[in-house]
Scaffold this active site. Structure first.
Site, PDB file in Angstrom:
ATOM      1  N   LYS A   1       5.574  -6.100  -2.299  1.00 17.70           N
ATOM      2  CA  LYS A   1       4.310  -5.585  -1.362  1.00 17.70           C
ATOM      3  C   LYS A   1       4.964  -5.253   0.096  1.00 17.70           C
ATOM      4  O   LYS A   1       4.664  -4.348   0.860  1.00 17.70           O
ATOM      5  CB  LYS A   1       3.317  -6.232  -1.246  1.00 17.70           C
ATOM      6  CG  LYS A   1       2.368  -6.329  -2.686  1.00 17.70           C
ATOM      7  CD  LYS A   1       1.031  -7.258  -2.232  1.00 17.70           C
ATOM      8  CE  LYS A   1       0.302  -7.041  -3.665  1.00 17.70           C
ATOM      9  NZ  LYS A   1       0.633  -7.449  -4.801  1.00 17.70           N
TER      10      LYS A   1
ATOM     11  N   HIS B   1     -11.001 -11.045  -6.433  1.00 21.59           N
ATOM     12  CA  HIS B   1      -9.987 -10.016  -6.575  1.00 21.59           C
ATOM     13  C   HIS B   1      -9.779  -9.498  -7.871  1.00 21.59           C
ATOM     14  O   HIS B   1      -8.513  -8.585  -7.988  1.00 21.59           O
ATOM     15  CB  HIS B   1      -8.576 -10.358  -5.762  1.00 21.59           C
ATOM     16  CG  HIS B   1      -8.900 -11.167  -4.399  1.00 21.59           C
ATOM     17  ND1 HIS B   1      -9.274 -10.241  -3.307  1.00 21.59           N
ATOM     18  CD2 HIS B   1      -8.791 -12.170  -3.693  1.00 21.59           C
ATOM     19  CE1 HIS B   1      -9.276 -10.987  -2.212  1.00 21.59           C
ATOM     20  NE2 HIS B   1      -9.313 -12.219  -2.508  1.00 21.59           N
TER      21      HIS B   1
ATOM     22  N   ARG C   1       2.997   1.345 -13.525  1.00 21.05           N
ATOM     23  CA  ARG C   1       2.463   1.038 -14.804  1.00 21.05           C
ATOM     24  C   ARG C   1       1.276   1.912 -14.994  1.00 21.05           C
ATOM     25  O   ARG C   1       0.650   2.295 -14.171  1.00 21.05           O
ATOM     26  CB  ARG C   1       2.418  -0.438 -15.147  1.00 21.05           C
ATOM     27  CG  ARG C   1       1.480  -1.013 -14.400  1.00 21.05           C
ATOM     28  CD  ARG C   1       1.058  -2.788 -14.762  1.00 21.05           C
ATOM     29  NE  ARG C   1       0.546  -3.341 -13.635  1.00 21.05           N
ATOM     30  CZ  ARG C   1      -0.676  -3.285 -13.603  1.00 21.05           C
ATOM     31  NH1 ARG C   1      -1.596  -2.592 -14.324  1.00 21.05           N
ATOM     32  NH2 ARG C   1      -1.173  -3.885 -12.510  1.00 21.05           N
TER      33      ARG C   1
END
Length: 628
Positions: free
Chosen positions: A116, A235, A297
């Site tokens: 990230k 989340h 993906r």
């Protein structure tokens, strides 16, 4: 030319890929662990190869075994699905090196977007707007705490190599940062073998907007519009939809162009999702939407995009991997109607959303109402080894209201026993007035958790069905005679028949006004009746429970494991004084951490496990003594 494809995955995504591969005339190869020997994806494939024990690291995460299986079966290509090795650049390279076709993006694109911090830096260089935060290499607790203080609270800790909500913590106050960081790093290390984190400012009214992108090896990149995945818990996405409610054409043009730019910046090929965080405090404004990450993906929620565009994304993946250009140009991809997807999990919302495991003795999904993507069947088993998702329910209609109503009805008609599910919880989310109005953000569920998670009482029709089932059973067992026909007999009033039923230690007067037993009622060998009502499963009995059973569940101070799992943290020691709700131990099961809390104020009398221990369901972990 691809003629045979192996899916390096399990469950519903393996079945999903096999359906498209079969429609394209391709031969299919499944891989499976010992725990999945009887799984539907194994039976669905033309050929199946055993690759190891139940533990994912010894089977589905063992790339060498999977490549060997593909070569032995004569497969031409490997499709990774999502999760497991789907975003592992080393595995992708090994597939290509073995002479096989990788149905996914180039390894260098996976690497570019796999971390990230590096991905955000790359996007900033490509003039894609990114969320403010800390992406530095200094990972010391002191530096991270200082940076969090600088950013301001609440702050979000995220695993650098993370995904799926794992290794992510929201920290409200400075004094909670150290504990949250430790938990986040531990979960990240267990899930991704990498405990590095980054920090982001926590957007106060966040919306999770993501854009489906697709590229080919000929330099073409298109988007297939956006999805809204704001309904989340811990989340983890719960309900997704396409398009995003309240998205203006100006905001849509900005976010989709940013996503295409992001894909082009890394030479992207195949299916990918660019995720954005939006500050929805003033609606979806183009200048308040920031890049978060890119998933290299296929996404779990891809069916909603398929529904509103009419595109089979798996077919596109296979064709692009074979070297073909994208089947459609950007101007040919149009939005049609609205679609929503709900994730049906094996978990108990009323019991803190703890995972539920066991055999699916009764399993009914409303296939006549909505699209169902599932990888389990009646008689199969939900194990503690893998993700607890049972199925995805996808509704499509001309309007958002129509799709929402259809999906809520479908969730209400789910029947699963004895494994617990979140079907009723999903139906209540979809029926909530704020959701219907499109007033969604990532805090939607948390702000309404008590109302959404609490199981309602069984309705009168459900009670009546249960009572009639028990009555007919008793009548079948009773000797025939003239008095048997006088049930409810009155000399001076209409007949009135009721039966007292118990749900745990709570009693209900169930009316008896029908001689028919609905199909959605089960009788157990213990004399109980199981009735399905609005997505919930109720176990009713004509007798009140024993007192011991009615008052069990932590009241005696015993802390037992609610599921099989691994002890990853022991937060207290014998003799410690603890407060009600304080975390005592943390278990890891079904790829998530679950904190076990003190049921009352007290003192720790005993701890019977250590970090690293594998425990079975019901095993005693600790004992508390109530405070004086």
């Amino acid at each position: 030319m691809i003629k045979s494809i192996l899916v390096a995955n399990r469950g519903e995504i393996a079945c999903r890929v096999f359906r498209t591969a079969r429609a394209m005339g391709l031969a299919t190869v499944a891989v499976y662990s010992e725990a999945d020997a009887d799984a539907p994806h194994v039976a669905m494939a033309d050929e199946a190869v055993l690759i190891g024990p139940a533990a994912a690291r010894e089977s589905y995460l063992d790339g060498e075994k999977i490549i060997d299986a593909a070569l032995a079966a004569g497969a031409d290509a490997i499709h990774p699905g999502y999760g497991f090795l789907s975003e592992n650049a080393d595995f992708a390279e090994a597939v290509v090196a073995a002479g096989l076709t990788w149905v996914g993006p180039p390894p260098e694109a996976i690497r570019a977007m796999g971390f990230k911090d590096a991905a955000k830096a790359l996007m900033a260089a490509a003039e894609v707007p990114v969320t403010p935060g800390y992406l530095g290499e200094d990972q010391s607790a002191e530096r991270l705490k200082a940076e969090a203080d600088k950013i301001g609270y609440p702050v979000l800790i995220k695993a650098v190599a993370g995904g799926g909500g794992k290794g992510m913590r929201k920290v409200e106050h400075a004094q909670d940062f150290a504990a949250a960081l430790t938990s986040c790093q531990r979960e990240a290390l267990a899930s991704f073998n990498d405990d590095r984190v980054l920090l982001e400012t926590y957007v106060q009214r966040p919306r999770h907007i993501e854009v489906q992108v697709f590229g080919d090896a000929h330099g073409n990149v298109v988007h297939l519009y956006e999805r809204d995945c704001s309904l989340q818990r811990r989340h983890q996405k719960v309900i997704e939809e396409a398009p995003a409610p309240g998205m203006s054409e100006v905001a849509r043009a900005a976010v989709t162009q940013a996503a295409v730019n992001a894909a082009k910046a890394v030479g992207y090929v195949g299916a990918g999702t660019v995720e954005f965080i939006a500050d929805a405090s003033e609606g979806l404004r183009p200048d308040r939407i920031w890049f978060m990450e890119m998933n290299t993906r296929l996404q779990v929620e891809h069916p909603v995009t398929e529904a509103v565009t009419g595109v089979d994304l798996v077919e596109w993946q296979i064709r692009v991997a074979a070297g073909e250009p994208l089947p459609l140009g950007q101007h040919q991809i149009e939005l049609s109607g609205h679609a929503l997807e709900a994730r049906l999990y094996a978990e108990n919302p009323a019991g803190g959303f703890l995972p539920s495991i066991g055999v699916l003795e009764h399993f009914r999904l409303p296939e006549d109402l909505v699209r169902i993507d599932s990888g389990v069947e009646e008689g199969g088993e939900i194990t503690p080894f893998y993700d607890p998702m049972i199925a995805k329910l996808i509704a499509h209609a001309p309007t958002r209201e129509g799709a929402s109503d259809l999906l809520a009805q479908a969730c209400s008609e789910v029947e699963v026993w004895p494994v617990r599910t979140n079907a009723g919880f999903l139906a209540r989310c979809l029926d909530h007035p704020d959701f219907i109005a499109g007033e969604v953000d990532t805090g939607f569920i948390e702000a309404r958790i008590e109302a959404l998670a609490a199981r309602p009482d069984p309705t009168e029709p459900a009670l009546a069905a249960a009572a009639m089932a028990l009555t007919l059973t008793e009548e079948d067992a009773a000797p025939a005679g003239p008095w048997a026909a006088l049930t409810g007999f009155r000399l001076n009033a209409p007949s009135s028949r009721t039966m007292r039923l118990y749900l745990g230690d709570r009693g209900f007067d169930a009316p008896l006004y029908s001689d028919d037993v609905p199909d959605d009622v089960l009788l157990t060998e213990d004399g109980e009746v199981v009735v399905f009502d609005a997505g919930e499963t109720f176990v009713l009995t004509p007798r009140p429970p024993m007192k011991d059973a009615a008052h069990s569940g932590g009241g005696d101070g015993a802390i037992a494991s609610p599921m099989p799992g691994k002890v990853v943290a022991v937060s207290v020691a014998v003799g410690d004084a603890v407060a009600r709700g304080q975390t005592l131990l943390t278990l890891e099961a079904m790829k998530m951490e679950h904190a076990l809390a003190a049921p009352f104020d007290g003192v720790v009398e005993a701890i019977s496990v250590s970090v690293g221990d594998q425990v079975s369901e019901g095993v005693a972990l600790a004992r508390l003594k109530a405070a004086d």
